[in-house]
Scaffold this motif. Sequence first.
Motif, PDB file in Angstrom:
ATOM      1  N   GLU A  54     -76.466 -41.102 -11.277  1.00 25.90           N
ATOM      2  CA  GLU A  54     -77.310 -39.905 -11.254  1.00 25.90           C
ATOM      3  C   GLU A  54     -77.683 -39.522  -9.830  1.00 25.90           C
ATOM      4  O   GLU A  54     -77.682 -38.341  -9.481  1.00 25.90           O
ATOM      5  CB  GLU A  54     -78.571 -40.131 -12.096  1.00 25.90           C
ATOM      6  N   GLU A  55     -77.987 -40.510  -8.999  1.00 25.06           N
ATOM      7  CA  GLU A  55     -78.358 -40.235  -7.604  1.00 25.06           C
ATOM      8  C   GLU A  55     -77.174 -39.701  -6.802  1.00 25.06           C
ATOM      9  O   GLU A  55     -77.345 -38.820  -5.962  1.00 25.06           O
ATOM     10  CB  GLU A  55     -78.936 -41.485  -6.936  1.00 25.06           C
ATOM     11  N   LYS A  57     -74.700 -37.995  -8.037  1.00 27.33           N
ATOM     12  CA  LYS A  57     -74.533 -36.607  -8.500  1.00 27.33           C
ATOM     13  C   LYS A  57     -75.588 -35.705  -7.867  1.00 27.33           C
ATOM     14  O   LYS A  57     -75.282 -34.580  -7.463  1.00 27.33           O
ATOM     15  CB  LYS A  57     -74.630 -36.538 -10.025  1.00 27.33           C
ATOM     16  N   ARG A  58     -76.804 -36.223  -7.757  1.00 31.64           N
ATOM     17  CA  ARG A  58     -77.899 -35.430  -7.173  1.00 31.64           C
ATOM     18  C   ARG A  58     -77.627 -35.119  -5.702  1.00 31.64           C
ATOM     19  O   ARG A  58     -77.779 -33.985  -5.257  1.00 31.64           O
ATOM     20  CB  ARG A  58     -79.235 -36.172  -7.331  1.00 31.64           C
ATOM     21  N   LYS A  61     -75.008 -32.558  -5.351  1.00 31.99           N
ATOM     22  CA  LYS A  61     -75.516 -31.229  -5.676  1.00 31.99           C
ATOM     23  C   LYS A  61     -76.300 -30.650  -4.490  1.00 31.99           C
ATOM     24  O   LYS A  61     -76.218 -29.465  -4.194  1.00 31.99           O
ATOM     25  CB  LYS A  61     -76.414 -31.329  -6.912  1.00 31.99           C
ATOM     26  N   ILE A  62     -77.049 -31.511  -3.796  1.00 31.87           N
ATOM     27  CA  ILE A  62     -77.819 -31.081  -2.626  1.00 31.87           C
ATOM     28  C   ILE A  62     -76.883 -30.687  -1.488  1.00 31.87           C
ATOM     29  O   ILE A  62     -77.068 -29.650  -0.862  1.00 31.87           O
ATOM     30  CB  ILE A  62     -78.801 -32.198  -2.197  1.00 31.87           C
ATOM     31  N   GLU A  92     -79.373 -47.403  -6.192  1.00 34.47           N
ATOM     32  CA  GLU A  92     -80.002 -46.257  -5.533  1.00 34.47           C
ATOM     33  C   GLU A  92     -80.516 -46.635  -4.141  1.00 34.47           C
ATOM     34  O   GLU A  92     -80.397 -45.865  -3.186  1.00 34.47           O
ATOM     35  CB  GLU A  92     -81.149 -45.777  -6.421  1.00 34.47           C
ATOM     36  N   PHE A 127     -83.222 -34.749  -0.236  1.00 29.77           N
ATOM     37  CA  PHE A 127     -82.795 -35.910  -1.024  1.00 29.77           C
ATOM     38  C   PHE A 127     -83.849 -37.014  -1.035  1.00 29.77           C
ATOM     39  O   PHE A 127     -84.148 -37.585  -2.080  1.00 29.77           O
ATOM     40  CB  PHE A 127     -81.470 -36.465  -0.497  1.00 29.77           C
TER      41      PHE A 127
END
Length: 174
Positions: A54-55, A57-58, A61-62, A92, A127
Amino acid sequence: MAGIRSYKYLEKIIKEEEEEISLRPKDSNLGKKGCLKRMESLRNILREEILLEEEIKRIMKIFKGSFINDHNELILIPKINLFFRLDDVLCEFDLKVKILSWATRTTVTGSKRDYWRNYTKKKINEFLGTKFDDEDFSLVYNKLGNDCDRLLCGKFIFHKYDLKILEDKENGRS
């Protein structure tokens, strides 16, 4: 998604462990505690893997246009070749270490790259949930850049990016 380890095998192992426990006689405690401990460890690993995915992907996206290449490198900004390897990113926390250790160089170098320097600062702040300014990024890069002090980097993250951790190190205190 290329570069992110699959956690399907963990789900399969957990299911097999659960089945093994359920097949034992109800009055049998033989090895049950060990199985339960292994299952809990696997569940923790699975949670970490899902959080990491998830991180990643995050952050992708940023950093618009970022991608993971065939060498398991997360290319944050292809135009200036800002990247780091994901091979040793297991959670993470490791991802944040990589960002601070490898992506902060762009925030302090080169007047020809003002656009990319400002862009990178903005995206790293987004982030990490920080509000680092030029001076802060300079301190972060000088203390943590190029992965020069992973222990200090971990301490900095653990203390929620408290710049005093880095300033204390700069003044000879630790």
